[in-house]
Design a protein around this motif. Structure first.
Motif, PDB file in Angstrom:
ATOM      1  N   MET A 100      56.322  42.906  27.383  1.00  0.00           N
ATOM      2  CA  MET A 100      57.609  42.431  26.881  1.00  0.00           C
ATOM      3  C   MET A 100      58.592  42.206  28.024  1.00  0.00           C
ATOM      4  SD  MET A 100      59.120  41.560  24.130  1.00  0.00           S
ATOM      5  CE  MET A 100      60.504  40.513  24.484  1.00  0.00           C
ATOM      6  N   ASN A 101      59.001  43.293  28.707  1.00  0.00           N
ATOM      7  CA  ASN A 101      59.959  43.182  29.815  1.00  0.00           C
ATOM      8  C   ASN A 101      59.832  44.430  30.689  1.00  0.00           C
ATOM      9  OD1 ASN A 101      61.375  44.845  27.820  1.00  0.00           O
ATOM     10  ND2 ASN A 101      63.198  44.559  29.096  1.00  0.00           N
ATOM     11  N   PRO A 102      60.442  44.437  31.864  1.00  0.00           N
ATOM     12  CA  PRO A 102      60.233  45.540  32.806  1.00  0.00           C
ATOM     13  C   PRO A 102      60.757  46.883  32.300  1.00  0.00           C
ATOM     14  CG  PRO A 102      61.145  43.618  33.930  1.00  0.00           C
ATOM     15  CD  PRO A 102      61.240  43.346  32.454  1.00  0.00           C
ATOM     16  N   GLY A 103      60.117  47.931  32.787  1.00  0.00           N
ATOM     17  CA  GLY A 103      60.619  49.284  32.592  1.00  0.00           C
ATOM     18  C   GLY A 103      61.377  49.727  33.840  1.00  0.00           C
ATOM     19  N   PRO A 104      62.256  50.717  33.717  1.00  0.00           N
ATOM     20  CA  PRO A 104      63.127  51.104  34.837  1.00  0.00           C
ATOM     21  C   PRO A 104      62.399  51.720  36.018  1.00  0.00           C
ATOM     22  CG  PRO A 104      63.376  52.622  32.987  1.00  0.00           C
ATOM     23  CD  PRO A 104      62.557  51.473  32.489  1.00  0.00           C
ATOM     24  N   MET A 107      58.123  47.781  36.721  1.00  0.00           N
ATOM     25  CA  MET A 107      58.387  46.480  37.330  1.00  0.00           C
ATOM     26  C   MET A 107      59.787  46.392  37.927  1.00  0.00           C
ATOM     27  SD  MET A 107      57.895  42.661  35.749  1.00  0.00           S
ATOM     28  CE  MET A 107      58.274  41.208  36.763  1.00  0.00           C
ATOM     29  N   ALA A 108      60.738  47.119  37.357  1.00  0.00           N
ATOM     30  CA  ALA A 108      62.090  47.098  37.928  1.00  0.00           C
ATOM     31  C   ALA A 108      62.081  47.576  39.372  1.00  0.00           C
ATOM     32  CB  ALA A 108      63.031  47.963  37.098  1.00  0.00           C
ATOM     33  N   GLN A 109      61.142  48.452  39.704  1.00  0.00           N
ATOM     34  CA  GLN A 109      61.045  48.978  41.066  1.00  0.00           C
ATOM     35  C   GLN A 109      60.124  48.142  41.957  1.00  0.00           C
ATOM     36  OE1 GLN A 109      62.875  51.530  42.158  1.00  0.00           O
ATOM     37  NE2 GLN A 109      63.689  52.158  40.170  1.00  0.00           N
ATOM     38  N   THR A 110      59.069  47.595  41.369  1.00  0.00           N
ATOM     39  CA  THR A 110      58.000  47.010  42.180  1.00  0.00           C
ATOM     40  C   THR A 110      57.850  45.499  42.077  1.00  0.00           C
ATOM     41  OG1 THR A 110      56.338  47.277  40.432  1.00  0.00           O
ATOM     42  CG2 THR A 110      56.686  49.155  41.921  1.00  0.00           C
ATOM     43  N   GLY A 111      58.411  44.897  41.028  1.00  0.00           N
ATOM     44  CA  GLY A 111      58.212  43.464  40.822  1.00  0.00           C
ATOM     45  C   GLY A 111      56.876  43.113  40.203  1.00  0.00           C
ATOM     46  N   VAL A 112      56.111  44.110  39.766  1.00  0.00           N
ATOM     47  CA  VAL A 112      54.779  43.907  39.195  1.00  0.00           C
ATOM     48  C   VAL A 112      54.794  44.352  37.737  1.00  0.00           C
ATOM     49  CG1 VAL A 112      52.344  44.569  39.331  1.00  0.00           C
ATOM     50  CG2 VAL A 112      53.678  44.250  41.435  1.00  0.00           C
ATOM     51  N   PRO A 113      54.280  43.560  36.811  1.00  0.00           N
ATOM     52  CA  PRO A 113      54.253  43.973  35.405  1.00  0.00           C
ATOM     53  C   PRO A 113      53.546  45.317  35.219  1.00  0.00           C
ATOM     54  CG  PRO A 113      53.707  41.647  35.595  1.00  0.00           C
ATOM     55  CD  PRO A 113      53.752  42.188  36.986  1.00  0.00           C
ATOM     56  N   PHE A 114      54.132  46.177  34.406  1.00  0.00           N
ATOM     57  CA  PHE A 114      53.635  47.540  34.201  1.00  0.00           C
ATOM     58  C   PHE A 114      53.477  48.258  35.546  1.00  0.00           C
ATOM     59  CE2 PHE A 114      52.278  45.251  30.408  1.00  0.00           C
ATOM     60  CZ  PHE A 114      52.693  46.116  29.406  1.00  0.00           C
ATOM     61  N   GLY A 115      54.368  47.925  36.479  1.00  0.00           N
ATOM     62  CA  GLY A 115      54.174  48.263  37.880  1.00  0.00           C
ATOM     63  C   GLY A 115      54.508  49.679  38.285  1.00  0.00           C
ATOM     64  N   GLU A 116      53.854  50.658  37.689  1.00  0.00           N
ATOM     65  CA  GLU A 116      53.988  52.040  38.136  1.00  0.00           C
ATOM     66  C   GLU A 116      53.677  52.108  39.625  1.00  0.00           C
ATOM     67  OE1 GLU A 116      52.846  56.200  38.928  1.00  0.00           O
ATOM     68  OE2 GLU A 116      51.518  54.459  39.015  1.00  0.00           O
ATOM     69  N   VAL A 117      54.529  52.801  40.379  1.00  0.00           N
ATOM     70  CA  VAL A 117      54.519  52.663  41.835  1.00  0.00           C
ATOM     71  C   VAL A 117      53.182  53.046  42.454  1.00  0.00           C
ATOM     72  CG1 VAL A 117      55.595  53.458  43.975  1.00  0.00           C
ATOM     73  CG2 VAL A 117      57.016  52.935  41.996  1.00  0.00           C
ATOM     74  N   TRP A 158      47.539  50.527  33.978  1.00  0.00           N
ATOM     75  CA  TRP A 158      46.712  50.258  35.155  1.00  0.00           C
ATOM     76  C   TRP A 158      45.662  51.335  35.372  1.00  0.00           C
ATOM     77  CZ3 TRP A 158      46.467  45.563  36.429  1.00  0.00           C
ATOM     78  CH2 TRP A 158      47.588  44.727  36.419  1.00  0.00           C
ATOM     79  N   GLY A 159      45.968  52.588  34.983  1.00  0.00           N
ATOM     80  CA  GLY A 159      44.972  53.646  35.097  1.00  0.00           C
ATOM     81  C   GLY A 159      43.761  53.372  34.229  1.00  0.00           C
ATOM     82  N   PHE A 160      43.999  52.835  33.039  1.00  0.00           N
ATOM     83  CA  PHE A 160      42.893  52.483  32.139  1.00  0.00           C
ATOM     84  C   PHE A 160      42.000  51.427  32.775  1.00  0.00           C
ATOM     85  CE2 PHE A 160      41.305  49.508  28.920  1.00  0.00           C
ATOM     86  CZ  PHE A 160      40.488  50.345  28.177  1.00  0.00           C
ATOM     87  N   PHE A 161      42.610  50.370  33.297  1.00  0.00           N
ATOM     88  CA  PHE A 161      41.798  49.290  33.857  1.00  0.00           C
ATOM     89  C   PHE A 161      41.157  49.689  35.189  1.00  0.00           C
ATOM     90  CE2 PHE A 161      44.363  46.788  30.839  1.00  0.00           C
ATOM     91  CZ  PHE A 161      43.308  46.222  30.138  1.00  0.00           C
TER      92      PHE A 161
END
Length: 286
Positions: A100-104, A107-117, A158-161
């Protein structure tokens, strides 16, 4: 303040690396940190053009209460975002996972969708510099790839994939991941607001722009299936693509958000079963 490259120069491939990140950046981070993320893929270039055009439309929009802060990581984190696109967006991919949209803290931190650092740094191997939005909530500072807080949704996704695919190549040879809306919204307290929580007029104008961009993205990528991550993404994709006459299959998987009680009871097993049902699990196995 440096801006993402303009469309004409992107088409020509004439984009100096120092001009690829944007956003108010008190730390002086203005250019990418690696030469490995120069745009070279025609598919990636088309995709980035769509995002640049969407950025231009979104800059003309304003959002009132309950929204107090609006971040666009496709502006201040363009460097890392372009690295992600150039590295993993390629011709021949048939499946688009749509958030849908970035989380804080993603992606808000990394620029990557679902982008957990940690996933972005350690598995996807994305590098680059991240600036900061012009107006930040004091509890939602952007620290980029140095962010120490994990985002549960991104870590689950990303952990799942990573578990299924082993290496990123095994995922991205068939799939790509994108968000419908690049903006993150917060109220005065810093609480995250999703696009459906915006006032109707603002929400409809925003999502109309994002729906148009999604149709262009699907056409540019040439995918045959869009998988919405969460019901809202699935429904928006189904409606937008049908209205545009774009004949692709639209499916959905459960969103990994901890706000979803069912996701907290075994999201990975639920999604594994859904991907098996869709006949996709065998494509993604190590």
């Amino acid at each position: 303040m440096e801006a993402p490259p303009d469309r004409e120069r992107l088409e020509q491939g004439d984009i100096p690396q120092s001009e690829e990140s944007q956003g108010k950046d008190p730390a002086g981070l203005s250019g990418p940190s690696t030469d490995s993320c120069i745009s070279s893929s025609t598919t990636a270039s088309r995709f980035l053009q769509v995002e640049l055009e969407l950025n231009a439309r979104l800059r003309m929009m304003s959002f009132g209460k309950p929204v107090r802060y609006t971040y666009n990581p496709l502006e201040y984190a363009w460097d890392t975002h372009q690295c992600y696109v150039d590295t993993y967006c390629r011709g021949g991919q048939s499946i688009l996972f749509l958030g849908m949209n970035p989380g804080p803290f993603g992606m808000a931190q990394t620029g990557v969708p679902f982008g957990e650092v940690k996933a972005v740094r350690n598995w996807l191997k994305i590098t680059g510099r991240v600036g900061r939005p012009a107006d930040e909530h004091p509890k939602r500072r952007i620290t980029g790839l140095d962010c120490t807080q994990s985002e549960v949704s991104g870590a689950r996704f990303w952990g799942f994939f990573q578990e299924i695919c082993g290496e990123p190549h095994n995922f991205f040879r068939h799939c790509f991941v994108h968000n419908l809306c690049p903006l993150i919204f917060m109220n005065d307290s810093g609480k995250n607001l999703t696009p459906p929580e915006l006032p109707a007029v603002q929400r409809d104008a925003l999502l109309s722009c994002c729906d148009d961009a999604l149709c262009q993205v699907v056409t540019a990528l040439g995918v045959s299936m869009v998988i919405g991550v969460g019901k809202v993404s699935e429904q928006r994709a189904r409606r937008a693509l049908a209205e545009a006459g774009i004949k692709v299959r639209v499916e959905g998987i459960m969103h990994p958000s901890p706000r979803n009680p069912l996701a907290n009871k075994g999201w990975a097993n639920i999604v594994r079963a859904k991907l098996e049902e869709l006949g996709l699990l065998s494509l993604l196995n190590k």
